[in-house]
Structure formats: C-alpha cells, structure tokens
Design an enzyme around this catalytic site. Structure first.
Site, mmCIF file in Angstrom:
data_model
loop_
_atom_site.group_PDB
_atom_site.id
_atom_site.type_symbol
_atom_site.label_atom_id
_atom_site.label_comp_id
_atom_site.label_asym_id
_atom_site.label_seq_id
_atom_site.Cartn_x
_atom_site.Cartn_y
_atom_site.Cartn_z
ATOM 1 N N ARG A 73 -25.406 16.457 5.207
ATOM 2 C CA ARG A 73 -25.080 17.772 4.671
ATOM 3 C C ARG A 73 -26.173 18.222 3.708
ATOM 4 N NH1 ARG A 73 -21.527 17.564 1.339
ATOM 5 N NH2 ARG A 73 -20.975 15.369 1.460
ATOM 6 N N TYR A 201 -25.578 18.960 12.168
ATOM 7 C CA TYR A 201 -25.034 17.716 11.628
ATOM 8 C C TYR A 201 -23.641 17.862 11.023
ATOM 9 C CZ TYR A 201 -25.068 12.997 10.065
ATOM 10 O OH TYR A 201 -24.753 11.674 9.930
ATOM 11 N N LYS A 210 -15.429 20.042 6.576
ATOM 12 C CA LYS A 210 -15.652 20.358 5.171
ATOM 13 C C LYS A 210 -15.564 21.867 4.919
ATOM 14 C CE LYS A 210 -16.017 16.199 3.887
ATOM 15 N NZ LYS A 210 -16.645 15.135 4.431
ATOM 16 N N HIS A 230 -10.415 15.987 -0.576
ATOM 17 C CA HIS A 230 -11.323 15.045 0.107
ATOM 18 C C HIS A 230 -10.734 13.642 -0.038
ATOM 19 C CE1 HIS A 230 -15.737 13.420 0.412
ATOM 20 N NE2 HIS A 230 -15.177 13.495 1.595
ATOM 21 N N SER A 252 -18.320 11.091 -0.846
ATOM 22 C CA SER A 252 -18.867 10.726 0.458
ATOM 23 C C SER A 252 -19.487 9.327 0.407
ATOM 24 C CB SER A 252 -19.925 11.745 0.865
ATOM 25 O OG SER A 252 -19.334 13.027 0.882
ATOM 26 N N CYS A 254 -18.139 6.471 -0.135
ATOM 27 C CA CYS A 254 -17.650 5.619 -1.225
ATOM 28 C C CYS A 254 -16.364 4.892 -0.871
ATOM 29 C CB CYS A 254 -17.471 6.435 -2.491
ATOM 30 S SG CYS A 254 -19.053 6.979 -3.170
ATOM 31 N N ASP A 277 -10.515 11.235 5.584
ATOM 32 C CA ASP A 277 -11.467 12.148 4.937
ATOM 33 C C ASP A 277 -10.813 13.349 4.255
ATOM 34 O OD1 ASP A 277 -14.309 12.483 4.429
ATOM 35 O OD2 ASP A 277 -14.258 14.239 5.719
ATOM 36 N N ARG A 374 -23.638 7.789 11.919
ATOM 37 C CA ARG A 374 -22.179 7.876 11.980
ATOM 38 C C ARG A 374 -21.651 7.696 13.395
ATOM 39 N NH1 ARG A 374 -19.354 10.228 7.161
ATOM 40 N NH2 ARG A 374 -20.986 10.312 5.601
ATOM 41 N N ASN A 501 -9.061 -5.470 -1.277
ATOM 42 C CA ASN A 501 -8.567 -4.345 -2.099
ATOM 43 C C ASN A 501 -7.047 -4.206 -2.027
ATOM 44 O OD1 ASN A 501 -11.168 -3.714 -2.911
ATOM 45 N ND2 ASN A 501 -11.508 -2.253 -1.246
HETATM 46 P P1 GTP Z 1 -17.503 9.838 4.035
HETATM 47 O O1 GTP Z 1 -17.182 9.746 5.469
HETATM 48 O O2 GTP Z 1 -18.940 10.171 3.769
HETATM 49 O O3 GTP Z 1 -16.611 10.794 3.294
HETATM 50 O O4 GTP Z 1 -17.383 8.353 3.401
HETATM 51 P P2 GTP Z 1 -16.173 7.349 3.080
HETATM 52 O O5 GTP Z 1 -15.644 7.641 1.714
HETATM 53 O O6 GTP Z 1 -15.203 7.346 4.193
HETATM 54 O O7 GTP Z 1 -16.911 5.945 2.958
HETATM 55 P P3 GTP Z 1 -16.855 4.631 3.889
HETATM 56 O O8 GTP Z 1 -15.506 3.982 3.902
HETATM 57 O O9 GTP Z 1 -17.444 4.963 5.190
HETATM 58 O O10 GTP Z 1 -17.822 3.647 3.087
HETATM 59 C C1 GTP Z 1 -19.162 3.912 2.862
HETATM 60 C C2 GTP Z 1 -19.926 2.683 2.500
HETATM 61 O O11 GTP Z 1 -19.288 1.973 1.426
HETATM 62 C C3 GTP Z 1 -20.055 1.701 3.657
HETATM 63 O O12 GTP Z 1 -21.358 1.221 3.728
HETATM 64 C C4 GTP Z 1 -19.074 0.608 3.294
HETATM 65 O O13 GTP Z 1 -19.460 -0.630 3.830
HETATM 66 C C5 GTP Z 1 -19.074 0.615 1.771
HETATM 67 N N1 GTP Z 1 -17.750 0.170 1.229
HETATM 68 C C6 GTP Z 1 -16.528 0.653 1.566
HETATM 69 N N2 GTP Z 1 -15.540 -0.015 0.922
HETATM 70 C C7 GTP Z 1 -16.151 -0.944 0.149
HETATM 71 C C8 GTP Z 1 -15.676 -1.960 -0.757
HETATM 72 O O14 GTP Z 1 -14.478 -2.136 -0.977
HETATM 73 N N3 GTP Z 1 -16.634 -2.705 -1.369
HETATM 74 C C9 GTP Z 1 -17.966 -2.528 -1.147
HETATM 75 N N4 GTP Z 1 -18.820 -3.312 -1.803
HETATM 76 N N5 GTP Z 1 -18.449 -1.607 -0.285
HETATM 77 C C10 GTP Z 1 -17.558 -0.822 0.350
HETATM 78 C C1 SPV Z 2 -18.973 13.456 3.885
HETATM 79 O O1 SPV Z 2 -20.173 13.630 3.639
HETATM 80 O O2 SPV Z 2 -18.105 13.410 2.979
HETATM 81 C C2 SPV Z 2 -18.530 13.262 5.278
HETATM 82 C C3 SPV Z 2 -19.506 13.474 6.334
HETATM 83 O O3 SPV Z 2 -17.383 12.963 5.507
HETATM 84 S S1 SPV Z 2 -19.720 15.148 6.729
HETATM 85 O O4 SPV Z 2 -18.777 15.493 7.777
HETATM 86 O O5 SPV Z 2 -21.100 15.321 7.214
HETATM 87 O O6 SPV Z 2 -19.484 15.969 5.572
HETATM 88 MN MN MN Z 3 -16.181 12.840 3.567
#
Ligand code: GTP
Ligand code: SPV
Ligand code: MN
Length: 591
Positions: A73, A201, A210, A230, A252, A254, A277, A374, A501
């Site tokens: 984004r 993208y 979003k 979010h 994002s 996290c 999400d 992704r 967790n």
């Molecule tokens: P968006 O789709 O961008 O909104 O992201 P999201 O919040 O869904 O994040 P996602 O669960 O895909 O995690 C992103 C990154 O954080 C990945 O590389 C994961 O491996 C890492 N991650 C997720 N949960 C944990 C955790 O509990 N501990 C650690 N150390 N890393 C984590």
């Molecule tokens: C984010 O960035 O929080 C996502 C990916 O979930 S996107 O759909 O590109 O915004």
């Molecule tokens: Mn997101």
C-alpha cells in the site's frame, strides 16, 4: 430504461474507453476463464499475470508477480476527499473532491484502452445480514477481478439485490501504466465511491477491503453508530466447550492472521477463525457488541508462515476446495514449481527465482520472496473456520485486544481499568513499521487502534465515537493490550508467540469470568505470574517477570510521544482521552 448502476458503468466506460465491458457472474467457470486470459494474453512488463504452480502440493494455485514498484500500500498517495479538510483530520491526506475528480478524470481518460473492463458485483458481509453492503467494482486487470472473487461474496445475485437502487458502493480501478507518479487511491465518503489508479496491489486495488470496508465504512459507522475496524475475529473454545469471542486490532503485519488461526499449545483449548483483517462491530438488540467479518478470504503475509508457526494456514493453502488461490511476489522453486518464502519449513531450495523472476543467489544477502509477499485464499478452506462464520448476525464479543509490534517497554499483556481507559490504551498505541506499506521499516509510529492508515475521518472524532459506544452497550467487552514482540539484549524474542499465545488468551478468559485477580500498574492490570498457565513451556522466571515489568521512568518518553501525537488534533481531542492522558502523566510523575 437503464438502471443507475448501468448508467454509472456506461459513464465510466465512456471515460476509460476499454475495448470491452464484461459483467462478471462470479462463477468458478468464469474464474477459470479469466485466469487463462491472465496466463496467456495479459502482461505486466515481461511477466504474464499468472503462472500455474504445482497443483499436486498447492491445488488451484497461481503465482502473480506485481510491477516491481507496486508491492505494498502507498499511504502517501492515498487521499480521503471530504468536502473540508477538518473532517478528514490530520491523520489523512486530503484533497477537495472537485479537485480530486478533475485529476482522476484526466488520468483516467482512455486508461483502459486495449483492455477489458470487468464489472464486479459483490457483497461485503453475508447477503442476509442487515449489516452487509452491496458494492460494484470496475477493474481492468484479471488478477484483481479474480482476487475479488476469493476475498468477497461476488456474484450476479448481487445485481438483483441492487436492482434499480442507487444505494451501492462504487469502485473504479485501473492499473493505468503502473507509473507511481500517476498513482492515486482516492476516497469520496459522501458518495460511497473509491477511485484508484496506477496500482494493482492488495489494499490499493481490491477496493472492498481497506478502501471501502475500513476508510469509507468507518465514516458510515461514525454517522450510524457502529465501528469498522482493522481487526481479526476469533472464538476461543475452553476445555468445557464454551466459546468466548474476541476481536484483535493489530497494525499491518503484526499478527492478526496468525492469531486468527492460532494452533493452541494448551490441551483442550481451540481457536476458531472468523476473520483475519476486518471487523464490523454493531450493537445488537441485546445490547452486546457483535462482530461480522465482511470478507470471505485471507490476503495474508507469506514470509514467516510455516507448519511450525501457522500450520492451519499451510493446510488452508493446500486444501484445494475453492478455485483459485494466488501467491503474489513469493519466490519460485523451479525444481518443484512450488512457491517459496523465507521462513517456510525445510532447507532453502537450490534453484529459486526471486519475486521478480530473477535467478536467486543467497550470497547477495537479499530476500528471495518480497517481505510483503502474500497469498490470497478462501476462508472456507481453513480447517479452523468457525461454524458461526456465515451467521448473518455475527458473534457477540467479550474482549477487544489491541496489539502492536514493540521490541521494548510494552508488557506481554495487560487489561485496561474500564472502557474509557481501554479506549485510551487503543488510542495511545504505537508500533514498529513493517513492509506492508512503502515506509522505512522498523520505525516507531503512533497507530491508534491499528487504524492510522484506515480511519476515513478525523481521528479525534473517531476517539469520541469509541468513547461514546460504552453508553449504548449493556455489556461492554473488556479491553486488553498485548505485545508478542519484546526482545532481549541478544535481540531474541522473549515470548515464543504463535500457538503459545493461547496462554495469554486463557488469562483473558479467566479475567472475563472473574476467576483470577490481577496486579495493578500505572498503565493497567497485569497477570499475577501464578495465574498464567505455563505448563509445558520453559521460560526463566526473571524473563517472565521482565515481560510484565512496568517502570514509570521508562514510560516518560512514551507518554511525551503520545502527548505530541494527540496534540495534532488540538481542541478536537475528546475529554475522556485528555483525562486519561493526564492520569497517566501523574502516575509516571510527569505532571
Ligand atoms: P496484515 O495482513 O498486513 O494486516 O497483517 P497481520 O496483522 O495479519 O499479520 P500476520 O499474522 O500476517 O503476521 C505478520 C508477521 O508477524 C509474520 O511474519 C508472522 O510470522 C509474525 N508474527 C505473527 N504472530 C507472531 C507472534 O506471536 N510472535 C512473533 N515473534 N511473530 C509473529
Ligand atoms: C494490510 O496492509 O493491513 C493488509 C494488506 O492487510 S493490504 O490489503 O494490502 O492492505
Ligand atoms: Mn491488514
């Protein structure tokens, strides 16, 4: 007589001048056809839109390589065009709607020449839900057309629903010539319109996500008394079979997707997936807060996903129940024709093409998969999808979780004192930036409720709206904060995260059920160590204590940062937040 929808499509076609206009019916047969077009006729630079991957290990899957300048984004090119700047607030880029339309009209003139304009009718939310919204997006690229089929409830039945009405959300999307200097993602909240040009993208191009479900929907929610957030949505089942529903706001990349599919390390506990999400939160007839996930797919971060960290996602990617499944900007193992990314199980394959399709040499120290690579996959393939997923009423929420990526300071978990304090905890959130946007990564950024990029109006008003929800609910959820990302002096994560967790979620349930007390600190309530289920996990007691330590002196610079951030909103900041900030200042001896 043409319907308002037909008139609008015609008007857009007159401007964009596609070779053809094609109305999608959302069927699988159609998706197959469009993917074929993307594999043969359409291109981005030298790349085809889709490459077929090995269907034995990853059934129905295709690799998509985006334009190399179009990998995340682009927040600096994203505008919220309210009639005046004050409504958009300091948290948004703003342009007057007339000026924005003039600019977009110029850029869109003939932008679809030589291409097909796909008309995509879709629903955000279950069609039987009173909270759902009918939408139509136009796009000129097969990748977006078919991605929308994975992510939303798309189909010709939505056209019937819209009928002769003007009440549908409009999205105009063209990849243009991918020129970042001519790239804009513009929102017109009062017209339920999103207009995006120059990017293919994710959040820039799948306009139901979003752009509508957060930026525009948050504005609708402000005026209509609900929240668009979010957030992941989960159900946590305890050993007695009782399910507690929770939502979790995290910026994002996290941890929302990983939390949504958590594979419990504690026997008897199980997490059911409802969303990873976006959550729309409405107060139900019984005065409880209900969540629906308006989407039906995951657009998830690939790097770090493995059988060890997120087995349910790996199983989802291999399930082969729903057509199709996309990998975007991952690497490619040319020996097996499988996608690959950093953190996937097993050794690094010998013969890899990187995300741009070039031979990969690990000696260069670069990553083979783009850090924001992704997958796009249906939630119905997920082995842990909740049986309540399609419930049009949504699920009643008992806990709201706020979590950022903080290498220091923020405890593993704490609970807020009450609703107002909880809203303040969300509002003061900050997180280290990730590859999900085109920022520098690893910088600390204030990100209230993980919505800094997505709140479609002045955030001071948004805080006020959150504060005001309390009075309208009979049973407000508890508010917790988490941080999975604390590191030690050696730079290693202090908490193992992922499936572990569940121990934190269990403590939350024990708090909700009034089974355990908690320890008061200046910032909130942290667990007594004895109440944290640690069976099967060896973490030295000193480390565990450190994860919950709150030292007022260390909080001083943090509180100063919050104050600076809130300062931008001037006198618009609601009293509830100002009062909480003053309380905290006193507690850390700043006042
Ligand atoms: P968006 O789709 O961008 O909104 O992201 P999201 O919040 O869904 O994040 P996602 O669960 O895909 O995690 C992103 C990154 O954080 C990945 O590389 C994961 O491996 C890492 N991650 C997720 N949960 C944990 C955790 O509990 N501990 C650690 N150390 N890393 C984590
Ligand atoms: C984010 O960035 O929080 C996502 C990916 O979930 S996107 O759909 O590109 O915004
Ligand atoms: Mn997101």
């Amino acid at each position: 007589m043409a319907t308002p929808l037909e008139e609008w499509v015609e008007e857009c076609a007159d401007l964009c001048k596609p070779d053809k206009v094609y109305w999608c019916d959302g069927s699988e047969e159609e998706a197959c056809r469009i993917v074929k077009i993307g594999m043969t006729e359409e291109k981005i630079g030298d790349n085809k839109i889709f490459y077929e991957l090995d269907h034995k290990t990853y059934p129905n899957s295709y690799l998509h390589r985006s334009h190399p300048t179009d990998v995340a984004r682009t927040e600096h090119l994203t505008f919220v065009c309210h009639p005046n700047k004050e409504i958009a607030g300091p948290n948004n880029n703003w342009m007057h709607p007339d000026e924005a339309k003039k600019l977009l009209t110029k850029l869109s003139d003939g932008c679809m020449r030589g291409r097909t304009m796909y008309v995509l009718p879709y629903m955000m939310g279950h069609p039987d839900s009173r909270y759902a919204k009918a939408c139509v997006q136009l796009t000129d690229v097969s990748y977006v057309a078919v991605s929308m089929r994975i992510m939303t409830r798309m189909g010709k039945n939505i056209l019937k629903k819209i009928g002769n009405s003007k009440d549908f959300v409009k999205g105009i999307h063209s990849v243009g010539d991918f020129d970042p200097n001519k790239r804009y993602i513009m929102h017109f909240p009062d017209e339920n319109l999103v207009w995006s040009i120059g990017s293919g993208y994710g959040g820039n191009a799948l306009l139901g996500k979003k752009c509508f479900s957060l930026r525009i929907a948050s504005w609708q929610g402000f005026r209509e008394g609900w929240l668009a957030e979010h957030m992941a949505v989960i159900g946590v089942e305890d050993p007695q079979g009782k399910v507690t529903y929770m939502v979790a706001a995290m910026p994002s990349a996290c941890g929302k997707t990983n939390l949504a599919m958590l594979n419990s390390a504690l026997p008897g506990y199980k997490v059911w997936t409802l969303g990873d999400d976006i959550a729309w939160l409405n107060i139900g007839p019984d005065g409880r807060l209900y969540a629906i996930n308006p989407e039906i797919g995951f657009f998830g971060v690939a790097p770090g996903t493995s059988m060890k960290t997120n087995p349910n996602m790996i199983l989802t990617l291999k399930a082969g129940m729903f057509y199709p499944l996309f990998f975007t900007n991952t690497a490619l193992n040319t020996d097996t024709n499988e996608p690959w990314w950093e953190g996937l199980d097993g050794a690094v394959p010998k013969n890899l093409l990187d995300w741009q399709g070039r031979k990969y040499d690990p000696a260069t120290g670069t990553k083979a998969a783009h850090p924001n690579s992704r997958f796009t996959v249906s939630i119905y393939q997920c082995p842990t999808v909740s049986k309540e997923f399609d419930n049009p009423k949504g699920v009643p929420i008992s806990a709201i979780i706020f979590g950022g990526r903080r290498t220091k300071l923020i405890p593993l978990v704490y609970e807020s004192f009450n609703w107002q304090h909880g809203v303040f905890c969300g509002a003061r959130m900050a997180s280290e930036t990730t590859a999900a946007t085109t920022h520098h990564t690893g910088m600390l950024r204030r990100d209230p409720m993980a919505m800094i990029s997505f709140c479609g109006y002045n955030m001071a008003d948004y805080f006020g709206h959150w504060l005001g929800m309390d009075k309208r609910m009979k049973h407000a959820p508890r508010i917790f904060c988490v941080n999975w990302f604390r590191i030690d002096e050696q730079g290693k994560f202090m908490w193992p995260g992922f499936g572990e967790n569940i121990r934190v979620l269990k403590w939350m349930i024990d708090r909700i059920e009034n089974r355990v007390s908690a320890k008061e600190t200046p910032i909130g309530r942290v667990p007594h160590l004895k109440d944290l289920e640690m069976k099967g996990l060896k973490i030295p007691k000193e480390n565990l204590e450190k994860l919950f330590e709150v030292k007022p002196d260390e909080w001083k610079p943090e509180v100063e940062e919050m104050q600076k951030f809130f300062g931008q909103f001037g006198r618009k900041m609601p009293d509830g937040i100002v009062d909480e900030l003053n309380n905290l200042k006193r507690k850390v001896n700043l006042a």
